[in-house]
Design a protein around this motif. Structure first.
Motif, mmCIF file in Angstrom:
data_model
loop_
_atom_site.group_PDB
_atom_site.id
_atom_site.type_symbol
_atom_site.label_atom_id
_atom_site.label_comp_id
_atom_site.label_asym_id
_atom_site.label_seq_id
_atom_site.Cartn_x
_atom_site.Cartn_y
_atom_site.Cartn_z
ATOM 1 N N ARG A 131 1.610 6.238 -7.209
ATOM 2 C CA ARG A 131 0.537 7.098 -7.735
ATOM 3 C C ARG A 131 0.815 8.571 -7.501
ATOM 4 O O ARG A 131 0.534 9.412 -8.343
ATOM 5 N N ARG A 132 1.403 8.891 -6.329
ATOM 6 C CA ARG A 132 1.541 10.300 -5.956
ATOM 7 C C ARG A 132 2.897 10.898 -6.284
ATOM 8 O O ARG A 132 2.996 12.059 -6.635
ATOM 9 N N PHE B 98 1.018 4.104 -2.919
ATOM 10 C CA PHE B 98 0.919 5.543 -2.665
ATOM 11 C C PHE B 98 2.064 6.277 -3.372
ATOM 12 O O PHE B 98 1.856 7.270 -4.079
ATOM 13 N N ARG C 258 0.844 -1.212 0.000
ATOM 14 C CA ARG C 258 0.000 0.000 0.000
ATOM 15 C C ARG C 258 0.874 1.255 0.000
ATOM 16 O O ARG C 258 0.549 2.243 -0.643
#
Ligand SMILES: C[S@@+](CC[C@H](N)C(=O)[O-])C[C@H]1O[C@@H](n2cnc3c(N)ncnc32)[C@H](O)[C@@H]1O
Length: 202
Positions: free
Chosen positions: A29-30, A26, A22
């Motif tokens: 994606r970010r 993150f 996870r």
């Protein structure tokens, strides 16, 4: 040169499962989005119209999401050794109205769950340097590619490109021509460039 994080390692299952999957999602994606956009532009320019594309070691599937946005005509698939990463990729690909469904599965690159000649293009980003046995993956990659199809790796300079080439030579796989190797800009400050490495199927 190997980064300290990768010293002495190949696959790092703990790094890509549970909470870490996870966290990786993150970050992908970010923080690394410019990198995947850059790669997706390249994949979009390389894949033939209506072609089938496999992303090996897809992780959270961010590259597939970016490719899907650019090329809705492509049939997209992804595999990853980590079931948690595959779950994350499924969520990333399944929750966007602007992205078509992709076939994402748990699998090892050395044992791909696809028939011979399934894909026009196989890509892999930042994954090859984690493979336990890159040489064992080469016959599988050659098998699932159609004649003239391409395997395109995007990875750090220390990735085991020589092992890929040696396995291809030893098995008379791919064209036998030296793979094309170039540097591409990532758009990420910490790693401004990565290697783009291309092998073409017979
Ligand atoms: C650093 S992540 C890269 C993920 C994604 N491609 C990206 O660019 O963000 C490496 C991924 O390769 C996967 N991986 C490692 N060895 C593998 C193997 N033998 N077969 C398939 N996937 C593998 C890991 O589970 C992990 O998700």
């Amino acid at each position: 040169m190997r980064m300290p994080l990768h010293a002495g390692h190949r696959n790092l299952p703990g790094m890509f499962s549970g909470r870490r999957s996870r966290f990786y999602d993150f970050a992908a994606r970010r923080l690394l989005r410019p990198f995947y956009r850059r790669l997706a532009d390249d994949v979009a320019a390389t894949a033939p119209q209506g072609g089938a594309v496999l992303d090996v070691g897809t992780g959270p599937g961010v590259l597939l999401v970016e490719v899907a946005k650019r090329r809705p005509d492509l049939a997209l698939a992804g595999i990853d050794l980590s079931a948690d990463m595959v779950a994350v990729a499924g969520r990333n690909l399944g929750t966007r109205a602007d992205v078509q469904v992709a076939d994402v599965r748990v699998a090892d690159v050395a044992d791909l769950p696809f028939p011979d000649g399934s894909f026009d293009l196989v890509v892999s980003s930042l994954s090859v340097h984690h493979w336990d046995d890159p040489g064992a993956a080469v016959p599988e990659l050659a098998r699932v590619l159609r004649p003239g199809g391409r395997f395109v790796v995007y990875d750090f300079r220390f990735a085991p490109f020589d092992e890929l080439a040696a396995a291809a030579r030893a098995g008379s796989l791919f064209t036998g021509q030296p793979p094309q190797r170039s540097l591409i800009r990532t758009g990420v400050l910490l790693h401004p460039r990565c290697v783009r490495y291309v092998m073409t199927a017979r």
